[in-house]
Design a protein around this motif. Structure first.
Motif, PDB file in Angstrom:
ATOM      1  N   ILE A 238       0.703  -1.171  -0.096  1.00  0.00           N
ATOM      2  CA  ILE A 238       0.047   0.037   0.063  1.00  0.00           C
ATOM      3  C   ILE A 238       0.811   1.483  -0.131  1.00  0.00           C
ATOM      4  CG2 ILE A 238      -1.707   1.198   1.202  1.00  0.00           C
ATOM      5  CD1 ILE A 238      -2.870  -1.460   2.153  1.00  0.00           C
ATOM      6  N   VAL A 239       0.710   2.206  -0.824  1.00  0.00           N
ATOM      7  CA  VAL A 239       1.577   3.386  -1.149  1.00  0.00           C
ATOM      8  C   VAL A 239       0.796   4.567  -0.774  1.00  0.00           C
ATOM      9  CG1 VAL A 239       2.824   2.443  -2.881  1.00  0.00           C
ATOM     10  CG2 VAL A 239       0.763   3.711  -3.607  1.00  0.00           C
ATOM     11  N   GLN A 240      -0.489   4.484  -0.649  1.00  0.00           N
ATOM     12  CA  GLN A 240      -1.589   5.758  -0.157  1.00  0.00           C
ATOM     13  C   GLN A 240      -2.668   5.319   0.482  1.00  0.00           C
ATOM     14  OE1 GLN A 240      -2.835   8.152  -3.483  1.00  0.00           O
ATOM     15  NE2 GLN A 240      -3.528   9.721  -1.961  1.00  0.00           N
ATOM     16  N   VAL A 241      -3.034   6.033   1.641  1.00  0.00           N
ATOM     17  CA  VAL A 241      -4.226   5.800   2.442  1.00  0.00           C
ATOM     18  C   VAL A 241      -4.749   6.970   2.777  1.00  0.00           C
ATOM     19  CG1 VAL A 241      -4.925   5.058   4.839  1.00  0.00           C
ATOM     20  CG2 VAL A 241      -2.849   3.737   3.443  1.00  0.00           C
ATOM     21  N   GLN A 242      -6.073   7.074   2.525  1.00  0.00           N
ATOM     22  CA  GLN A 242      -6.945   8.112   2.765  1.00  0.00           C
ATOM     23  C   GLN A 242      -8.073   7.590   3.989  1.00  0.00           C
ATOM     24  OE1 GLN A 242      -8.371   9.097  -1.027  1.00  0.00           O
ATOM     25  NE2 GLN A 242      -7.398  10.912  -0.896  1.00  0.00           N
ATOM     26  N   ILE A 243      -8.027   8.449   5.070  1.00  0.00           N
ATOM     27  CA  ILE A 243      -8.909   8.033   6.277  1.00  0.00           C
ATOM     28  C   ILE A 243      -9.953   9.059   6.577  1.00  0.00           C
ATOM     29  CG2 ILE A 243      -8.979   7.196   8.723  1.00  0.00           C
ATOM     30  CD1 ILE A 243      -6.146   6.368   8.417  1.00  0.00           C
ATOM     31  N   PHE A 244     -10.987   8.825   6.617  1.00  0.00           N
ATOM     32  CA  PHE A 244     -12.169   9.822   6.871  1.00  0.00           C
ATOM     33  C   PHE A 244     -12.615   9.350   8.140  1.00  0.00           C
ATOM     34  CE2 PHE A 244     -11.701   8.950   2.420  1.00  0.00           C
ATOM     35  CZ  PHE A 244     -11.725  10.328   1.860  1.00  0.00           C
ATOM     36  N   LEU A 245     -12.668  10.575   9.051  1.00  0.00           N
ATOM     37  CA  LEU A 245     -13.476  10.323  10.466  1.00  0.00           C
ATOM     38  C   LEU A 245     -14.438  11.189  10.755  1.00  0.00           C
ATOM     39  CD1 LEU A 245      -9.991  10.222  12.684  1.00  0.00           C
ATOM     40  CD2 LEU A 245     -11.149   8.233  12.013  1.00  0.00           C
ATOM     41  N   ILE A 246     -15.356  10.931  11.306  1.00  0.00           N
ATOM     42  CA  ILE A 246     -16.649  11.726  11.805  1.00  0.00           C
ATOM     43  C   ILE A 246     -16.194  12.695  12.929  1.00  0.00           C
ATOM     44  CG2 ILE A 246     -18.370  10.254  10.687  1.00  0.00           C
ATOM     45  CD1 ILE A 246     -19.281   9.792  13.486  1.00  0.00           C
ATOM     46  N   ASP A 247     -15.085  12.473  13.670  1.00  0.00           N
ATOM     47  CA  ASP A 247     -14.744  13.375  14.956  1.00  0.00           C
ATOM     48  C   ASP A 247     -13.254  13.333  14.983  1.00  0.00           C
ATOM     49  OD1 ASP A 247     -14.549  14.339  17.468  1.00  0.00           O
ATOM     50  OD2 ASP A 247     -16.069  13.165  18.242  1.00  0.00           O
ATOM     51  N   SER A 248     -12.662  14.702  15.165  1.00  0.00           N
ATOM     52  CA  SER A 248     -11.381  14.714  15.069  1.00  0.00           C
ATOM     53  C   SER A 248     -10.710  14.172  16.377  1.00  0.00           C
ATOM     54  CB  SER A 248     -10.901  16.452  15.074  1.00  0.00           C
ATOM     55  OG  SER A 248     -11.321  17.170  15.988  1.00  0.00           O
ATOM     56  N   ALA A 249     -11.473  14.065  17.468  1.00  0.00           N
ATOM     57  CA  ALA A 249     -11.197  13.468  18.592  1.00  0.00           C
ATOM     58  C   ALA A 249     -10.791  12.058  18.565  1.00  0.00           C
ATOM     59  CB  ALA A 249     -12.382  13.654  19.864  1.00  0.00           C
ATOM     60  N   ASP A 250     -11.327  11.308  17.443  1.00  0.00           N
ATOM     61  CA  ASP A 250     -11.124  10.183  17.269  1.00  0.00           C
ATOM     62  C   ASP A 250      -9.658   9.690  16.631  1.00  0.00           C
ATOM     63  OD1 ASP A 250     -13.454   9.032  18.093  1.00  0.00           O
ATOM     64  OD2 ASP A 250     -14.344   8.775  15.949  1.00  0.00           O
ATOM     65  N   ALA A 251      -8.896  10.824  16.280  1.00  0.00           N
ATOM     66  CA  ALA A 251      -7.501  10.583  15.557  1.00  0.00           C
ATOM     67  C   ALA A 251      -6.558   9.882  16.604  1.00  0.00           C
ATOM     68  CB  ALA A 251      -7.076  11.905  15.223  1.00  0.00           C
ATOM     69  N   PRO A 252      -6.515  10.234  17.871  1.00  0.00           N
ATOM     70  CA  PRO A 252      -5.364   9.562  18.572  1.00  0.00           C
ATOM     71  C   PRO A 252      -5.539   8.069  18.764  1.00  0.00           C
ATOM     72  CG  PRO A 252      -5.985  11.579  19.512  1.00  0.00           C
ATOM     73  CD  PRO A 252      -7.197  11.340  18.652  1.00  0.00           C
ATOM     74  N   GLY A 253      -6.911   7.591  18.942  1.00  0.00           N
ATOM     75  CA  GLY A 253      -7.270   6.096  18.969  1.00  0.00           C
ATOM     76  C   GLY A 253      -7.134   5.363  17.501  1.00  0.00           C
ATOM     77  N   MET A 254      -7.378   6.090  16.510  1.00  0.00           N
ATOM     78  CA  MET A 254      -7.260   5.661  15.236  1.00  0.00           C
ATOM     79  C   MET A 254      -5.815   5.475  15.098  1.00  0.00           C
ATOM     80  SD  MET A 254      -6.053   6.487  11.976  1.00  0.00           S
ATOM     81  CE  MET A 254      -6.346   8.327  11.919  1.00  0.00           C
ATOM     82  N   ASN A 255      -5.092   6.487  15.163  1.00  0.00           N
ATOM     83  CA  ASN A 255      -3.499   6.264  15.125  1.00  0.00           C
ATOM     84  C   ASN A 255      -3.019   5.133  15.976  1.00  0.00           C
ATOM     85  OD1 ASN A 255      -2.684   8.346  13.084  1.00  0.00           O
ATOM     86  ND2 ASN A 255      -2.847   9.907  14.569  1.00  0.00           N
ATOM     87  N   ARG A 256      -3.306   4.974  17.041  1.00  0.00           N
ATOM     88  CA  ARG A 256      -2.777   3.699  17.842  1.00  0.00           C
ATOM     89  C   ARG A 256      -2.901   2.393  17.107  1.00  0.00           C
ATOM     90  NH1 ARG A 256      -4.558   6.919  22.061  1.00  0.00           N
ATOM     91  NH2 ARG A 256      -6.558   5.852  22.187  1.00  0.00           N
ATOM     92  N   VAL A 257      -4.221   2.260  16.601  1.00  0.00           N
ATOM     93  CA  VAL A 257      -4.285   0.998  15.882  1.00  0.00           C
ATOM     94  C   VAL A 257      -3.891   0.827  14.385  1.00  0.00           C
ATOM     95  CG1 VAL A 257      -6.346  -0.255  14.941  1.00  0.00           C
ATOM     96  CG2 VAL A 257      -6.690   0.821  17.082  1.00  0.00           C
ATOM     97  N   TYR A 258      -3.828   2.225  13.874  1.00  0.00           N
ATOM     98  CA  TYR A 258      -3.028   2.255  12.576  1.00  0.00           C
ATOM     99  C   TYR A 258      -1.795   1.962  12.697  1.00  0.00           C
ATOM    100  CZ  TYR A 258      -1.577   4.239   8.214  1.00  0.00           C
ATOM    101  OH  TYR A 258      -1.150   4.518   6.776  1.00  0.00           O
ATOM    102  N   ALA A 259      -0.845   2.342  13.794  1.00  0.00           N
ATOM    103  CA  ALA A 259       0.360   1.770  13.951  1.00  0.00           C
ATOM    104  C   ALA A 259       0.646   0.275  14.136  1.00  0.00           C
ATOM    105  CB  ALA A 259       0.953   2.682  15.180  1.00  0.00           C
ATOM    106  N   GLU A 260      -0.474  -0.339  14.744  1.00  0.00           N
ATOM    107  CA  GLU A 260      -0.364  -1.983  14.821  1.00  0.00           C
ATOM    108  C   GLU A 260      -0.202  -2.763  13.445  1.00  0.00           C
ATOM    109  OE1 GLU A 260      -4.042  -3.437  17.106  1.00  0.00           O
ATOM    110  OE2 GLU A 260      -3.875  -1.811  18.564  1.00  0.00           O
TER     111      GLU A 260
END
Length: 129
Positions: A70-92
């Motif tokens: 995978i060379v490019q990812v676009q993530i759509f969230l409905i709440d900016s407060a979700d970014a830290p939790g999403m980043n934790r899982v993304y890093a897994e």
């Protein structure tokens, strides 16, 4: 020519494909759905991100690749407060350099009720390797 990839994930009800290939390029879109039923999973952003990224892994594998393709990812969230939790899982899932380029966008809402995250990605998979 566009080739539709069967990912084994429940197909959308809309007039779309979740994974297509043209040459060595593969385009994917995933959400936090149960891959067997297509039902949106309940849970916080970490649970939904984990399911969406698991679906992404399943889809790119079905196309003959891996997350490292995978060379490019676009993530759509409905709440900016979700970014830290999403980043934790993304890093897994993306835990080796080079990382794909990524844009994270906060949107007003996503189409499915209860959905907190949607991901599109582009992979390059050499079919001769």
């Amino acid at each position: 020519m566009i080739e539709v990839i069967d990912t084994g994930i429940a197909p959308s009800n809309g007039p779309i494909n979740d994974c297509v290939r043209a040459g060595n390029h593969v385009w994917l879109v995933v959400i936090a759905e149960d891959p067997r039923t297509g039902a949106i999973i309940d849970g916080d952003i970490e649970a939904q991100a984990r399911q969406a990224l698991s679906n992404l892994k399943q889809a790119v594998t079905a196309a003959g690749g891996a997350l490292t393709n995978i060379v490019q990812v676009q993530i759509f969230l409905i709440d900016s407060a979700d970014a830290p939790g999403m980043n934790r899982v993304y890093a897994e899932f993306f835990n080796h350099k080079p990382y794909p380029i990524r844009a994270t966008v906060v949107v007003k809402e996503l189409l499915a009720k209860g959905l907190r995250i949607e991901i599109t990605a582009t992979a390059v998979i050499d079919r001769t390797a």
